[in-house]
Design an enzyme around this catalytic site. Structure first.
Site, PDB file in Angstrom:
ATOM      1  N   PHE A  21       0.811  -1.215   0.000  1.00 30.74           N
ATOM      2  CA  PHE A  21       0.000   0.000   0.000  1.00 30.74           C
ATOM      3  C   PHE A  21       0.846   1.268   0.000  1.00 30.74           C
ATOM      4  CE2 PHE A  21       0.850  -0.195   4.515  1.00 30.74           C
ATOM      5  CZ  PHE A  21       0.722   1.102   4.995  1.00 30.74           C
ATOM      6  N   LYS A  22       2.091   1.171   0.431  1.00 27.65           N
ATOM      7  CA  LYS A  22       2.941   2.358   0.465  1.00 27.65           C
ATOM      8  C   LYS A  22       3.147   2.947  -0.935  1.00 27.65           C
ATOM      9  CE  LYS A  22       3.590   1.424   4.851  1.00 27.65           C
ATOM     10  NZ  LYS A  22       4.862   1.183   5.513  1.00 27.65           N
ATOM     11  N   ASP A  23       3.028   2.121  -1.977  1.00 28.34           N
ATOM     12  CA  ASP A  23       3.186   2.626  -3.341  1.00 28.34           C
ATOM     13  C   ASP A  23       2.165   3.709  -3.673  1.00 28.34           C
ATOM     14  OD1 ASP A  23       5.345   0.992  -4.212  1.00 28.34           O
ATOM     15  OD2 ASP A  23       3.962  -0.675  -4.540  1.00 28.34           O
ATOM     16  N   LEU A  81       3.780   6.792  -2.159  1.00 26.00           N
ATOM     17  CA  LEU A  81       5.171   7.102  -2.463  1.00 26.00           C
ATOM     18  C   LEU A  81       5.440   7.291  -3.949  1.00 26.00           C
ATOM     19  CD1 LEU A  81       6.834   4.954   0.276  1.00 26.00           C
ATOM     20  CD2 LEU A  81       7.041   7.416  -0.003  1.00 26.00           C
ATOM     21  N   THR A 140       7.704   0.463   3.479  1.00 22.79           N
ATOM     22  CA  THR A 140       8.020   1.855   3.156  1.00 22.79           C
ATOM     23  C   THR A 140       9.333   1.950   2.402  1.00 22.79           C
ATOM     24  OG1 THR A 140       6.777   2.865   4.968  1.00 22.79           O
ATOM     25  CG2 THR A 140       8.670   4.090   4.154  1.00 22.79           C
TER      26      THR A 140
END
Length: 465
Positions: A111-113, A116, A144
Site C-alpha cells: 500500500f505504500k506505493d 510514495l 516503506t
C-alpha cells in the site's frame, strides 16, 4: 493551504515546504491548519470517477496555493499509471458484508506505493531547476523502504538512506530494497527493532549539528504528503459501497498509525465513516491506548506480520493533537513526557474523542492464521498476514448489520510466502515482473543501531548544504 506543527513551535509552511521538510523543526508533525470538507453532493459526485480524478478531487484542497488541478492531475496520472490494475485500488467482496480493498497493485506490491509513487514525483517537481540536494532519511519495517526506493531511485537532487531492522523484514521485502543499485540509494541494516530505527531517524532531524549540515527530508508517514495521498482510497472505496447515503466501516492493520489516520482525515472531510477499526498484532500499544488510555511502550515481539512489529506509533501524535483541542504546547508537553518515560495516559478528551470513531482489536498468531484460512476457503482469496489481522478484527467488530466493512489489504501475499503457506497450504507466487528478484545482486551496509554509527555513515556519503 497552510500547515502547522503538532507541537506549536515550528514555522507555518505551505504544501511545497511541508513536503520537503518532513518532520517539523520542533520535533512535531505537520497537519493542515484546518480540515477541508466535501459536501454530500461533492462526495456523491465521485461515483464513477477514475482513481486519478478521485485523487484530484480529494487532494486539491491540500495543495491549494502550490499546485493547480491540472498540475495535480498530471502528477497523479504518472503515479498511478504504473499500477498493474486499472482500478488502482480495487474492491473484492468476501461475503455479504466483508470486503477487501486491494492496495498492493503498485510496483513494490504494498500500500505504500499509493503514496510514495506520488511523493517521488512531488520531490522531483519541487527540486526541479534548483541546485538543492535533499537527503532522505527513513526507517522501514519492510514496505516503506522498498516503495520509497522504487519511487526515488535515480531521481536528481535526492539521496536516500533507508534503515531497516536486520533480520526483521521478510526476504522479499529486504531484496526489494537491497537489489536497487542506483547510486543515490543507500540501504542500512541496523542491529535492533524498527522502533530503534525510527528513533534514530527522529534523532537525526532533532540534532542541529547533523540536520544543519544536510537538507533532511522524510518519506515515512511523518511526511504529510504521504498521508494526504492515502486519504483518497477511503473515498474511492466508500462511494462504491453507497457513500454518502450510507456509512462504511474500515478495518486497518496498523503499526505506525499513518494508514488509519488517513481514514480519520477522510472522516473529518465529511466521508460517512461508521467506524475505524485499529487492528494490531501482539505489539498492541495502539489497542491499549484506544481501549484503556494506556500508551506505554513494551518490548517489540517479532511476528509473521513484521510491518506491524512496532511499539511507538509516530502518527498517533497527530490524533492526540487534534483530539486535544489542537493545543501545541499541551501536545509538546505530553509527547516530551512520553519520550522521557516511554509511557503516558490519554486525557479524557482524547479518549472520548477517539471512542466516537475508533475501535481496536489485538489479533494473535492463531486468529491471524484462521483469518487467512477463512478468506481462502470461503472466498478463494489468498491474503497476507497483515491483511489477515485486519480481517480478523473486521469480522469481530460490533457494527450494525447493514454497514459494509472494508479491510485494507496492505500487501501482496507473495511478500510473506512462508506465513501464507503455513496457514493455507498455498505458496503464492510473485508477479512475473518480479520473478527474478532472488537472482538479483544485493547491496547494503550493516551497522550498529547507534546514532554515531549511522550518522557517520550518512555524513560520508550525503551532500552537505
Amino acid at each position: 493551504m497552510r500547515y502547522i506543527s503538532t507541537r506549536g513551535a515550528a514555522p507555518v509552511l505551505d504544501f511545497e515546504q511541508v513536503t520537503l521538510a518532513g518532520l517539523a523543526s520542533d520535533g512535531g508533525l505537520y497537519v493542515p491548519e484546518s480540515w477541508p470538507s466535501l459536501s454530500a453532493d461533492e462526495i456523491a459526485g465521485l461515483r464513477g470517477l477514475s482513481y486519478v480524478d478521485t485523487a484530484v478531487a480529494v487532494m486539491a484542497p491540500f495543495v491549494e496555493g502550490t499546485l493547480n488541478r491540472e498540475e495535480l492531475r498530471s502528477l497523479c496520472a504518472q503515479a498511478y499509471g504504473r499500477f498493474a490494475h486499472a482500478a488502482v485500488t480495487p474492491l473484492v467482496q468476501l461475503d455479504e458484508r466483508q470486503w477487501l480493498l486491494e492496495l498492493f497493485h503498485g510496483p513494490t506490491l504494498a500500500f505504500k506505493d499509493v503514496a510514495l509513487q506520488l511523493l517521488g514525483l512531488l520531490f522531483e517537481r519541487f527540486l526541479a531547476g534548483s541546485d538543492k540536494q535533499v537527503t532522505i532519511v527513513g526507517a522501514t519495517s519492510g514496505d516503506t523502504g522498498s516503495a520509497a526506493i522504487d519511487a526515488l531511485a535515480g531521481r536528481a537532487g535526492v539521496d536516500v538512506f533507508m534503515l531497516h531492522p536486520r533480520g526483521r523484514v521478510s526476504d522479499v521485502q529486504r531484496r526489494q530494497m537491497t537489489t536497487v543499485l542506483a547510486p543515490n540509494i543507500h540501504n542500512i541494516a541496523i542491529e535492533g527493532s524498527f522502533d530503534d530505527a525510527q528513533a534514530l531517524v527522529k534523532a537525526m532531524f532533532n540534532d542541529p549539528g547533523f540536520s544543519g549540515r544536510f537538507a533532511l527530508s522524510a518519506v515515512n508517514s511523518i511526511n504529510w504528503a504521504r498521508l494526504m495521498a492515502q486519504v483518497v482510497y477511503y473515498f474511492y472505496a466508500a462511494v462504491r459501497l453507497g457513500a454518502p447515503d450510507r456509512p462504511v466501516a474500515f478495518s486497518v492493520p496498523t503499526g505506525n498509525f499513518g494508514d488509519v489516520f488517513a481514514g480519520y482525515v477522510a472522516a473529518k472531510m465529511g466521508l460517512p465513516v461508521a467506524r475505524l477499526v485499529v487492528a494490531t498484532n501482539v505489539n498492541d500499544i495502539l489497542h491499549r491506548a484506544l481501549s484503556q488510555g494506556d500508551y506505554s511502550q513494551g518490548t517489540v515481539v517479532p511476528t509473521p506480520s513484521p510491518s506491524m512489529d512496532i511499539q511507538v506509533s509516530s502518527n498517533f501524535e497527530r490524533l492526540l493533537f487534534d483530539l486535544g483541542g489542537r493545543d501545541g504546547a499541551a501536545t509538546r508537553q505530553q509527547m516530551h513526557g512520553f519520550e522521557s518515560s516511554r509511557a503516558m495516559r490519554l486525557t479524557n478528551a482524547q479518549r472520548d474523542g477517539a471512542s466516537a470513531l475508533f475501535a481496536s482489536d489485538r489479533v494473535d498468531l492463531d486468529d491471524m492464521s484462521l483469518a487467512m484460512r477463512w478468506a481462502y476457503e470461503g472466498a478463494g482469496q489468498v491474503i497476507d498476514p497483515h491483511t489477515a489481522i485486519g480481517l480478523a478484527a473486521a469480522r469481530r467488530a460490533t457494527l450494525p448489520a447493514d454497514v459494509p466493512v472494508v479491510t485494507l489489504a496492505t500487501a501482496h501475499p507473495a511478500k510473506f510466502g512462508d506465513a501464507v503457506e503455513r496457514a493455507t497450504g498455498i505458496r503464492p507466487a510473485l508477479p512475473a515482473r518480479m520473478g527474478d528478484l532472488f537472482d538479483r545482486e544485493e547491496r547494503y551496509a550493516t551497522l550498529p543501531g547507534t546514532f554515531e554509527a549511522v550518522t557517520g555513515y550518512i555524513a560520508e556519503r550525503a551532500v552537505a548544504v
